[in-house]
Scaffold this motif. Structure first.
Motif, short mmCIF file in Angstrom:
data_model
loop_
_atom_site.label_atom_id
_atom_site.label_comp_id
_atom_site.label_asym_id
_atom_site.label_seq_id
_atom_site.Cartn_x
_atom_site.Cartn_y
_atom_site.Cartn_z
N GLU A 124 35.70 43.81 37.87
CA GLU A 124 36.34 45.08 37.54
C GLU A 124 35.83 45.65 36.22
O GLU A 124 35.70 46.86 36.07
CB GLU A 124 37.86 44.90 37.42
CG GLU A 124 38.56 44.76 38.74
CD GLU A 124 40.06 44.54 38.58
OE1 GLU A 124 40.81 45.11 39.37
OE2 GLU A 124 40.47 43.79 37.65
N THR A 160 32.40 49.24 39.17
CA THR A 160 33.49 50.12 39.57
C THR A 160 33.79 49.84 41.04
O THR A 160 33.14 50.41 41.92
CB THR A 160 33.10 51.60 39.38
OG1 THR A 160 32.65 51.77 38.04
CG2 THR A 160 34.27 52.52 39.64
N LYS A 208 44.52 41.01 43.18
CA LYS A 208 43.47 41.93 42.71
C LYS A 208 42.55 42.29 43.86
O LYS A 208 42.09 41.41 44.59
CB LYS A 208 42.60 41.27 41.64
CG LYS A 208 43.17 41.26 40.27
CD LYS A 208 42.11 40.70 39.31
CE LYS A 208 42.53 40.86 37.89
NZ LYS A 208 42.72 42.20 37.45
N LEU A 209 42.26 43.56 43.98
CA LEU A 209 41.23 44.05 44.91
C LEU A 209 41.39 43.49 46.33
O LEU A 209 40.42 43.17 47.00
CB LEU A 209 39.82 43.74 44.37
CG LEU A 209 39.47 44.42 43.04
CD1 LEU A 209 38.14 43.89 42.51
CD2 LEU A 209 39.42 45.93 43.21
#
Length: 130
Positions: free
Chosen positions: A69, A73, A111-112
């Motif tokens: 991160e 991007t 996350k993500l």
């Protein structure tokens, strides 16, 4: 304290990762994120941070995603299969290269698109060099 060259870790990944984790074969040389993972592992400071964070209770996949991160991007979340493959890569490094003895699965990541990951326990203290 044990010392290992990060190039040795990359050599191990290239030689044995796909043999050890057959389900992650498609991840090998799959593009930008694979390259990012190897570059991160190859960097002694980044890898040292991932290992230190693991030893403090943060799963390596969470640290890897945090570095991702900060350097890139991210345009999308990872799929469940991609999450499993990055977990396999980190598992390979910690279990088969750095010789951590135990693991604690299903630690929170969030996350993500990655929900949980494994942290590794009972390893040596490592120093990394290029």
């Amino acid at each position: 304290m044990k010392t290992i060259k990060t190039s040795q870790i990359i050599d191990e990944i290239n030689s044995n990762f796909a043999k050890t984790y057959k389900g992650a074969t498609n991840f090998v040389d799959s593009g930008e994120f694979w390259d990012f993972c190897l570059e991160t592992i190859k960097d002694p400071i980044s890898l040292g941070n991932i290992v230190f964070a693991n030893d403090m209770g943060v799963p390596p996949v969470k640290s890897l995603l945090t570095i991702y991160e900060r350097k890139c991007t991210p345009e999308r979340d990872f799929t469940a299969t991609e999450s499993q493959c990055m977990g396999a890569l980190m598992g390979f490094v910690f279990k088969f290269v750095l010789d951590y003895k135990d693991q604690n699965e299903r630690c929170s990541v969030g996350k993500l698109g990655v929900i949980t990951a494994t942290k590794f326990l009972n390893g040596s203290i490592w120093a990394f060099e290029k």
